[in-house]
Design an enzyme around this catalytic site. Structure first.
Site, PDB file in Angstrom:
ATOM      1  N   LYS A  98      15.263  39.842  -1.321  1.00  0.00           N
ATOM      2  CA  LYS A  98      15.924  39.801  -0.007  1.00  0.00           C
ATOM      3  C   LYS A  98      17.156  38.912  -0.053  1.00  0.00           C
ATOM      4  O   LYS A  98      18.231  39.289   0.421  1.00  0.00           O
ATOM      5  CB  LYS A  98      14.929  39.303   1.043  1.00  0.00           C
ATOM      6  CG  LYS A  98      15.524  39.035   2.407  1.00  0.00           C
ATOM      7  CD  LYS A  98      14.465  38.446   3.325  1.00  0.00           C
ATOM      8  CE  LYS A  98      15.091  37.688   4.458  1.00  0.00           C
ATOM      9  NZ  LYS A  98      14.094  37.049   5.323  1.00  0.00           N
ATOM     10  N   ASP A  99      17.012  37.724  -0.635  1.00  0.00           N
ATOM     11  CA  ASP A  99      18.141  36.796  -0.677  1.00  0.00           C
ATOM     12  C   ASP A  99      19.215  37.246  -1.654  1.00  0.00           C
ATOM     13  O   ASP A  99      20.408  37.044  -1.425  1.00  0.00           O
ATOM     14  CB  ASP A  99      17.664  35.385  -1.012  1.00  0.00           C
ATOM     15  CG  ASP A  99      16.855  34.762   0.126  1.00  0.00           C
ATOM     16  OD1 ASP A  99      16.957  35.254   1.267  1.00  0.00           O
ATOM     17  OD2 ASP A  99      16.128  33.789  -0.139  1.00  0.00           O
ATOM     18  N   HIS A 130      19.016  32.045   6.080  1.00  0.00           N
ATOM     19  CA  HIS A 130      18.219  32.826   7.017  1.00  0.00           C
ATOM     20  C   HIS A 130      18.456  32.405   8.468  1.00  0.00           C
ATOM     21  O   HIS A 130      18.830  31.272   8.745  1.00  0.00           O
ATOM     22  CB  HIS A 130      16.728  32.648   6.727  1.00  0.00           C
ATOM     23  CG  HIS A 130      16.332  33.036   5.340  1.00  0.00           C
ATOM     24  ND1 HIS A 130      15.244  32.481   4.706  1.00  0.00           N
ATOM     25  CD2 HIS A 130      16.859  33.919   4.449  1.00  0.00           C
ATOM     26  CE1 HIS A 130      15.118  33.017   3.498  1.00  0.00           C
ATOM     27  NE2 HIS A 130      16.094  33.884   3.321  1.00  0.00           N
ATOM     28  N   ARG A 167       0.811  -1.225   0.000  1.00  0.00           N
ATOM     29  CA  ARG A 167       0.000   0.000   0.000  1.00  0.00           C
ATOM     30  C   ARG A 167       0.840   1.268   0.000  1.00  0.00           C
ATOM     31  O   ARG A 167       0.372   2.323  -0.373  1.00  0.00           O
ATOM     32  CB  ARG A 167      -0.908   0.024   1.233  1.00  0.00           C
ATOM     33  CG  ARG A 167      -1.852  -1.155   1.321  1.00  0.00           C
ATOM     34  CD  ARG A 167      -2.464  -1.246   2.703  1.00  0.00           C
ATOM     35  NE  ARG A 167      -1.403  -1.496   3.688  1.00  0.00           N
ATOM     36  CZ  ARG A 167      -1.560  -1.374   5.005  1.00  0.00           C
ATOM     37  NH1 ARG A 167      -2.719  -0.987   5.506  1.00  0.00           N
ATOM     38  NH2 ARG A 167      -0.566  -1.628   5.818  1.00  0.00           N
ATOM     39  N   ARG A 217      16.391  29.461  -1.174  1.00  0.00           N
ATOM     40  CA  ARG A 217      15.827  30.255  -0.076  1.00  0.00           C
ATOM     41  C   ARG A 217      16.854  30.221   1.051  1.00  0.00           C
ATOM     42  O   ARG A 217      17.192  29.162   1.552  1.00  0.00           O
ATOM     43  CB  ARG A 217      14.487  29.687   0.383  1.00  0.00           C
ATOM     44  CG  ARG A 217      13.401  29.738  -0.694  1.00  0.00           C
ATOM     45  CD  ARG A 217      12.091  29.174  -0.165  1.00  0.00           C
ATOM     46  NE  ARG A 217      11.113  28.992  -1.209  1.00  0.00           N
ATOM     47  CZ  ARG A 217      10.029  29.758  -1.366  1.00  0.00           C
ATOM     48  NH1 ARG A 217       9.800  30.766  -0.574  1.00  0.00           N
ATOM     49  NH2 ARG A 217       9.176  29.494  -2.347  1.00  0.00           N
ATOM     50  N   GLU A 227      14.690  38.959  12.004  1.00  0.00           N
ATOM     51  CA  GLU A 227      15.193  38.236  10.831  1.00  0.00           C
ATOM     52  C   GLU A 227      16.569  38.733  10.413  1.00  0.00           C
ATOM     53  O   GLU A 227      16.849  39.919  10.461  1.00  0.00           O
ATOM     54  CB  GLU A 227      14.256  38.444   9.636  1.00  0.00           C
ATOM     55  CG  GLU A 227      13.007  37.641   9.661  1.00  0.00           C
ATOM     56  CD  GLU A 227      12.230  37.826   8.370  1.00  0.00           C
ATOM     57  OE1 GLU A 227      11.891  36.794   7.773  1.00  0.00           O
ATOM     58  OE2 GLU A 227      11.975  38.974   7.948  1.00  0.00           O
ATOM     59  N   TYR A 238       9.121  22.373   7.985  1.00  0.00           N
ATOM     60  CA  TYR A 238      10.051  22.412   9.110  1.00  0.00           C
ATOM     61  C   TYR A 238       9.393  22.942  10.377  1.00  0.00           C
ATOM     62  O   TYR A 238       8.521  23.796  10.340  1.00  0.00           O
ATOM     63  CB  TYR A 238      11.318  23.202   8.767  1.00  0.00           C
ATOM     64  CG  TYR A 238      11.130  24.630   8.326  1.00  0.00           C
ATOM     65  CD1 TYR A 238      11.365  25.689   9.194  1.00  0.00           C
ATOM     66  CD2 TYR A 238      10.758  24.921   7.018  1.00  0.00           C
ATOM     67  CE1 TYR A 238      11.225  26.998   8.775  1.00  0.00           C
ATOM     68  CE2 TYR A 238      10.625  26.226   6.588  1.00  0.00           C
ATOM     69  CZ  TYR A 238      10.859  27.268   7.477  1.00  0.00           C
ATOM     70  OH  TYR A 238      10.707  28.563   7.056  1.00  0.00           O
ATOM     71  N   ASN A 296       6.259  25.189   9.626  1.00  0.00           N
ATOM     72  CA  ASN A 296       6.229  25.976   8.397  1.00  0.00           C
ATOM     73  C   ASN A 296       6.259  25.029   7.206  1.00  0.00           C
ATOM     74  O   ASN A 296       6.878  23.964   7.274  1.00  0.00           O
ATOM     75  CB  ASN A 296       7.433  26.925   8.324  1.00  0.00           C
ATOM     76  CG  ASN A 296       7.410  27.969   9.414  1.00  0.00           C
ATOM     77  OD1 ASN A 296       6.371  28.308   9.949  1.00  0.00           O
ATOM     78  ND2 ASN A 296       8.572  28.476   9.753  1.00  0.00           N
ATOM     79  N   LYS A 315      15.569  24.478  14.139  1.00  0.00           N
ATOM     80  CA  LYS A 315      14.679  24.017  13.078  1.00  0.00           C
ATOM     81  C   LYS A 315      14.893  22.527  12.852  1.00  0.00           C
ATOM     82  O   LYS A 315      16.025  22.051  12.915  1.00  0.00           O
ATOM     83  CB  LYS A 315      14.948  24.769  11.771  1.00  0.00           C
ATOM     84  CG  LYS A 315      14.669  26.258  11.858  1.00  0.00           C
ATOM     85  CD  LYS A 315      15.050  26.971  10.583  1.00  0.00           C
ATOM     86  CE  LYS A 315      14.783  28.467  10.701  1.00  0.00           C
ATOM     87  NZ  LYS A 315      15.267  29.200   9.525  1.00  0.00           N
TER      88      LYS A 315
END
Length: 194
Positions: A175-176, A68, A29, A65, A149, A138, A54, A78
């Site tokens: 931003k990155d 951070h 299955r 990404r 941040e 996460y 998140n 995290k």
């Protein structure tokens, strides 16, 4: 089955960064897996209390990404895994005075391999997608706090992350794309020993 046998724990060259692989039990299955168990992690000395989950989707292969972090008093541990697709997950030590300051560790996380990466506070975190429509999920040990941040440039030559992009152009947020270098970062984290 003993709880501790439900997890495979792998230490990495960066103390505190841990690769966790929950067991999967499969048949015709599909499979079943406890993707998170506080009790099983505690048996391995991991007692982080997570307060927020998140979930993000990146539509394009080569989406980066990061890198951070959130500064104290809202610093976050995290626990990262891939819900669909494939990503290369990276942590960079940004703790002033750390013997591994500026060093990075990366691991491929995918739906197929079921691996997770534990990234403690004091490390910048980021990832690149290696497949379209990749989902990252996460857990965080503190709530999102925009005013705390911070970021480090994903392509900082001092850090030297090999993202494995080949000839793929990275897809970045503004931003990155404009994050400061590690040399320009006044890190809010200090190494306190392991």
């Amino acid at each position: 089955m003993a709880v501790s046998s439900l997890l495979k724990i792998e230490q990495t060259p960066l103390p505190g960064i841990v690769v966790i692989t929950p067991a999967r039990f499969g048949d015709h299955r599909g499979f079943f897996s406890e993707s998170y168990s506080a009790k099983a992690l505690a048996e391995h000395g991991i007692t982080t209390q997570f307060v927020q989950d998140n979930h993000s989707l990146s539509m394009t292969q080569g989406t980066i990404r990061g890198l951070h972090f959130q500064a104290p008093p809202h610093a976050q541990d995290k626990l990262v895994h891939c819900g669909r697709g494939v990503l290369f997950d990276v942590a960079v030590d940004i703790r002033k005075g750390s013997p591994t300051y500026g060093q990075w560790f990366g691991v491929e996380l995918s739906f197929e391999n079921g691996k997770q990466l534990l990234v403690p506070a004091g490390f910048a975190h980021g990832f690149v997608t290696r497949a379209p429509e990749t989902e990252i999920i996460y857990k965080c040990s503190d709530y999102y706090a925009q005013e705390t941040e911070g970021a480090v440039a994903w392509d900082d030559p001092q850090v030297g992350i090999d993202w494995g992009l080949g000839d793929i152009l990275p897809v970045l947020s503004d931003k990155d794309a404009n994050a400061p270098s590690l040399a320009d970062l006044n890190s809010p984290f200090t190494f306190e020993g392991v």
